[in-house]
Scaffold this active site. Structure first.
Site, mmCIF file in Angstrom:
data_model
loop_
_atom_site.group_PDB
_atom_site.id
_atom_site.type_symbol
_atom_site.label_atom_id
_atom_site.label_comp_id
_atom_site.label_asym_id
_atom_site.label_seq_id
_atom_site.Cartn_x
_atom_site.Cartn_y
_atom_site.Cartn_z
ATOM 1 N N GLU A 153 0.801 -1.153 0.064
ATOM 2 C CA GLU A 153 0.014 0.104 -0.224
ATOM 3 C C GLU A 153 0.682 1.260 -0.095
ATOM 4 O O GLU A 153 1.499 1.615 0.888
ATOM 5 C CB GLU A 153 -0.970 0.068 1.235
ATOM 6 C CG GLU A 153 -1.791 1.213 1.432
ATOM 7 C CD GLU A 153 -2.761 1.305 2.551
ATOM 8 O OE1 GLU A 153 -3.550 1.911 2.533
ATOM 9 O OE2 GLU A 153 -2.425 0.444 3.417
ATOM 10 N N GLU A 247 -11.969 1.107 4.882
ATOM 11 C CA GLU A 247 -10.895 1.233 5.903
ATOM 12 C C GLU A 247 -11.256 2.850 6.354
ATOM 13 O O GLU A 247 -10.517 3.650 5.718
ATOM 14 C CB GLU A 247 -9.509 1.166 5.618
ATOM 15 C CG GLU A 247 -8.512 1.366 6.807
ATOM 16 C CD GLU A 247 -7.171 1.146 6.212
ATOM 17 O OE1 GLU A 247 -6.627 0.204 6.858
ATOM 18 O OE2 GLU A 247 -6.537 2.157 5.579
#
Length: 270
Positions: A153, A247
């Site tokens: 990420e 998220e």
């Protein structure tokens, strides 16, 4: 595309961007009732939860595990893949290795976000990137042996000084000695770093393996100013068929945030 909601089981991250907290069984029950396809787990370690218990909950609620986060390795233990101390880098690899095994036991990949670390003061960025590449190569190969990808990420500039955007991330991954590491496109980080979120998705689509679904302010999608129509269109254009995982901050409450998320997912992707 498949819907997903996050569950954090780590007390030290109580201010973090996860929808549900602490009670795994109750959280999975709520996710299933709302119609989510899966949950993404953030645990303190690979042995914080037994595979037997998790498998039983998966069967009970009919949910998949989309991914497992590794960030507790940094938050709780202070481990990163780019620490100048080789002992700490070795421990970071060992921690993530265990998380890969835990996730793979239920068919889920592990995510490397904050554990990538930073180029420490006085350290050349290229050296930190070399260490990051070495770690991702080792871990990507280990994940491949267990039948799952490894998810990397890019984070925004306020969280890392290494890789901040999808294009740079895709180029970096192409230089690894493994093809088993995929990109995570986090809409919150992208809102800060990308010139065009939709164009970045189109240009790196072949590398994208996971989506973090949050609005510009890290609240659930629909409560900020992200142009989600453009993002959703780009994901459809590249044929993305993975998880779209919330998220996001549990604003204003976890239950309301989860409901907002599933409604937004259904609006944009169904």
């Amino acid at each position: 595309m498949k819907s997903c909601v996050t569950i954090a089981l780590v007390p030290q991250v109580q201010t973090g961007p996860w929808i549900y907290w602490n009670d795994l069984e109750a959280s999975m029950a709520k996710a299933a009732e709302l119609g989510f396809d899966a949950v993404e787990l953030f645990t303190a370690s690979a042995d914080a939860l037994t595979t037997d218990r998790l498998t039983a909950l998966i069967d009970q609620f009919g949910l998949n595990i989309a991914a497992v986060g590794t960030g507790a390795g940094k938050v709780v233990r202070g481990l990163t893949l780019t620490d100048p101390d080789p002992v700490i880098r070795t421990r970071a690899i060992a921690f993530i290795t265990d998380m890969i095994g835990f996730g793979a036991s239920v068919g889920a990949p592990a995510i490397i976000g904050s554990m990538q670390g930073n180029a420490a003061p006085g350290l050349e960025k290229e050296q930190a990137l070399t260490w990051l590449a070495e770690g991702l190569t080792i871990l990507g190969k280990q994940a491949d042996e267990q039948g799952v990808p490894l998810i990397y990420e890019p984070l925004n500039r306020y969280e890392t000084n290494l890789i901040n955007d999808l294009t740079t991330g895709a180029s970096f991954l192409s230089g690894l000695r493994t093809e088993n590491v995929v990109l995570l496109a986090d809409l919150f980080h992208m809102n800060i770093e990308e010139t065009s979120m939709a164009d970045s998705i189109r240009s790196t689509g072949a590398r994208i393996g996971h989506i973090h679904f949050a609005d510009s302010n890290r609240r659930p999608v629909g409560l900020g100013h992200t142009d989600v129509d453009a993002v959703a269109g780009a994901l459809k254009e590249i044929g993305y068929s993975g998880y779209v995982s919330a998220e996001a901050f549990p604003f204003p409450t976890p239950d309301q945030a989860a409901r907002q998320t599933i409604q937004s997912f259904q609006h944009y992707f169904n």
